[in-house]
Each structure stands twice: as C-alpha cells, then as structure tokens.
Design an enzyme around this catalytic site. Structure first.
Site, PDB file in Angstrom:
ATOM      1  N   TYR A 279       1.048  -1.170   0.206  1.00  0.00           N
ATOM      2  CA  TYR A 279       0.185   0.306  -0.045  1.00  0.00           C
ATOM      3  C   TYR A 279       0.984   1.029   0.017  1.00  0.00           C
ATOM      4  O   TYR A 279       0.559   2.197  -0.586  1.00  0.00           O
ATOM      5  CB  TYR A 279      -0.690   0.185   1.361  1.00  0.00           C
ATOM      6  CG  TYR A 279      -1.970   0.956   1.212  1.00  0.00           C
ATOM      7  CD1 TYR A 279      -3.369   0.405   0.657  1.00  0.00           C
ATOM      8  CD2 TYR A 279      -1.504   2.282   2.275  1.00  0.00           C
ATOM      9  CE1 TYR A 279      -4.063   1.525   0.920  1.00  0.00           C
ATOM     10  CE2 TYR A 279      -3.006   2.976   2.388  1.00  0.00           C
ATOM     11  CZ  TYR A 279      -3.531   3.590   1.850  1.00  0.00           C
ATOM     12  OH  TYR A 279      -4.678   4.015   2.009  1.00  0.00           O
TER      13      TYR A 279
ATOM     14  N   LYS B  80       0.952   4.024  -2.423  1.00  0.00           N
ATOM     15  CA  LYS B  80       0.756   5.566  -2.243  1.00  0.00           C
ATOM     16  C   LYS B  80       1.958   6.495  -2.874  1.00  0.00           C
ATOM     17  O   LYS B  80       1.829   8.041  -2.856  1.00  0.00           O
ATOM     18  CB  LYS B  80       0.216   5.264  -0.959  1.00  0.00           C
ATOM     19  CG  LYS B  80      -0.803   5.213  -0.616  1.00  0.00           C
ATOM     20  CD  LYS B  80      -2.422   5.104  -1.710  1.00  0.00           C
ATOM     21  CE  LYS B  80      -3.225   5.057  -1.022  1.00  0.00           C
ATOM     22  NZ  LYS B  80      -4.302   5.656  -1.860  1.00  0.00           N
TER      23      LYS B  80
END
Ligand code: NAI
Length: 258
Positions: A166, A170
C-alpha cells in the site's frame, strides 16, 4: 479568495463542471462526490461490485440537483477504464476534473505478504490511477484545461510496517502526480495529491481494534478525520481559485505525520 455566490453555501463554485471520481460508492470518494455536487458539479463515478451503495449515492447526488451516473468498473483494467471515460465524455460533454480515489488494502508484514497481495494493491491503487490519467490525458490536452486530484496517503510519505504494498502504491501516486504536473502544466492542467491520515470509513472500520487504537493515539488532534475533511480540500483543488497550485502533496491528517 472568491466565495461561492451562486449556491450561497460559503465555498467554491463548481457549477457547469463535470467530475469523474473513482471509488465513490462509499467512503472518501462518496464524500468528495457529494461535496462537488453541492457546489454544482455533475458527477460520474466508478465503483467495483458495489451496486447497491452506488445507486444510493446516485440518488443522493441527484437530490442535490446535478447529473450523476455510476459505472461498475475495475480501474485496474486499462480497456475498461478507457471505455468508461469515453462514455462519460460522450454523455456529459467536457470532463473538467478527475479524482483518482479508488483504493484497496491487503495488509501484512513482508515476511507473510503474498506476491498476489502486492500485485493487487499496486494494480488498483497505482496502475488504476495511471489508467485513468492516461485515458483522460488526450481530452484534457485538447480542452487545454483539467484538474487531477490523486488520493494518496501519509504512508506514501512515511512508509508503514505491514503496508509495504500500500505504501509503495501511495508513494508511486506521488511520483505520478508530480510527473503529470510537469507534463501537462503548459496545457493548463494541474495535478495534486492529497495525503489523508486516519479517516473514518469502511476501510478503517475494518482494521483490528488494537491497530485502530494505536493510529488514534498517534494523532496530535486526538480524533479520526471525517470524509468531509478530505472533500473540502478536494473541492478547493478542483476550483478556479486553485488554478496555480500544481505538483503539491497536501497532508490532511490532524498532524499524524508530523
Ligand atoms: P473504502 O473502502 O470505503 O472505499 C473504496 C472505494 O473504492 C469504493 O467505492 C470501492 O467500490 C472502490 N474500489 C475499490 N476497488 C476498486 C477497483 N478495483 N475499481 C474501482 N473502484 C474500486 O475506502 P476509503 O477509506 O474511502 O478510501 C478511499 C481512498 O482513500 C483509498 O485510495 C484509500 O487508500 C485512501 N486513504 C484512505 C484513508 C483512510 O483512513 N480511510 C487514509 C489514507 C488514504
């Protein structure tokens, strides 16, 4: 700064604009959709297999007096996202704003993280944003205007144990944002990233109790953020008042990443 005169709600004006928002059947994306609609924008949005909530969202948007339509579409699928963008341009006319918000989590320490968990998160969160950007790019270039708002995360800035997939996605979104800002600046297209901290949504409600408590304890303002905290900034970045802001990454996190 000009206040909204037309709608009289004390914020920015988006009347006559059309936005495409990914992942707006619930959570932050829905909050952004409702905020944009309350400021006068028509909203086309994508979701993944969340039809019931998407229909509710469409009704709430229409109740605000704007056009709204939901598309069940996996942003990780390049051709499918192109088809939706082409359809929206056909049906709504000019698109002015793209918000890349769709995201998923598959948390775990690297030791136990499956390759498929890494790939899935990169495909939706990062590749999905690329797919949408690439497919709207010719339209924005032709119209010589456009706004791209990418919903990144403070973990894309700081990293996070248990979120290598993640955080990588990001962080990648931040690189994408700055590259697009450089490529399209001369065409009057801005690209900015919002980095939320801990916002109360289904995503964070799904966290283990201990992890949620630890996250809350790390916030100087001692509360979770609300979807409106993100939506207010998105509305500003989409407005004419933000026309000279590009390539920025703005944290909305109650101080969590200080
Ligand atoms: P959520 O899980 O409540 O909503 C996610 C939305 O994305 C839903 O509409 C879902 O249908 C859609 N979606 C998921 N996979 C998709 C796919 N493959 N294609 C198209 N749509 C898809 O999540 P939440 O909390 O509203 O998060 C929204 C964004 O904000 C995500 O990118 C998330 O990473 C980011 N974010 C959230 C934070 C939080 O504390 N909730 C903190 C930092 C960033």
């Amino acid at each position: 700064m000009l206040l909204c005169k037309h709608r009289g709600r004390g914020m920015f004006e988006l009347t006559g604009k059309t936005a495409i928002i990914t992942g707006a059947s619930r959570g932050i994306g829905k909050g952004i959709a409702l905020k944009f609609a309350s400021l006068g924008a028509n909203v086309a949005f994508m979701h993944f297999n969340d039809g019931e909530k998407a229909e509710e969202t469409v009704k709430e948007l229409e109740a605000l007096g704007v056009r709204a339509k939901a598309y069940d579409c996996n942003v990780a699928d390049f051709e499918a996202s192109k088809k939706v963008i082409d359809e929206v341009i056909e049906e709504f006319g000019e698109v002015h704003i793209l918000v890349n918000n769709a995201g998923i989590v598959r948390d775990g320490l690297i030791l136990s993280m499956k390759e498929s968990d890494f790939d899935a998160v990169i495909s939706v969160n990062l590749k999905g944003a690329f797919n949408m950007t690439k497919n709207i790019y010719p339209h924005f270039m032709k119209k010589r205007r456009g706004r791209i708002i990418n919903i990144s995360s403070i973990v894309g800035i700081n990293g996070n144990a248990g979120q290598a997939n993640y955080a990588s996605a990001k962080a990648g979104m931040i690189g994408l944002t700055k590259s697009v800002a450089k490529e399209l600046g001369s065409r009057n297209v801005t690209a900015n990233a919002i980095a939320p901290g801990f916002i109360k949504t289904d995503m964070t409600d799904g966290m283990p109790e201990k992890a949620r408590e630890a996250a809350l304890a790390a916030i100087p303002m001692k509360r979770a953020g609300q979807v409106d905290d993100i939506a207010n900034l998105a509305a500003f970045l989409a407005s004419d008042e933000a026309s000279y802001i590009t390539g920025e990454v703005i944290r909305v996190d109650g101080g969590m990443a200080i």
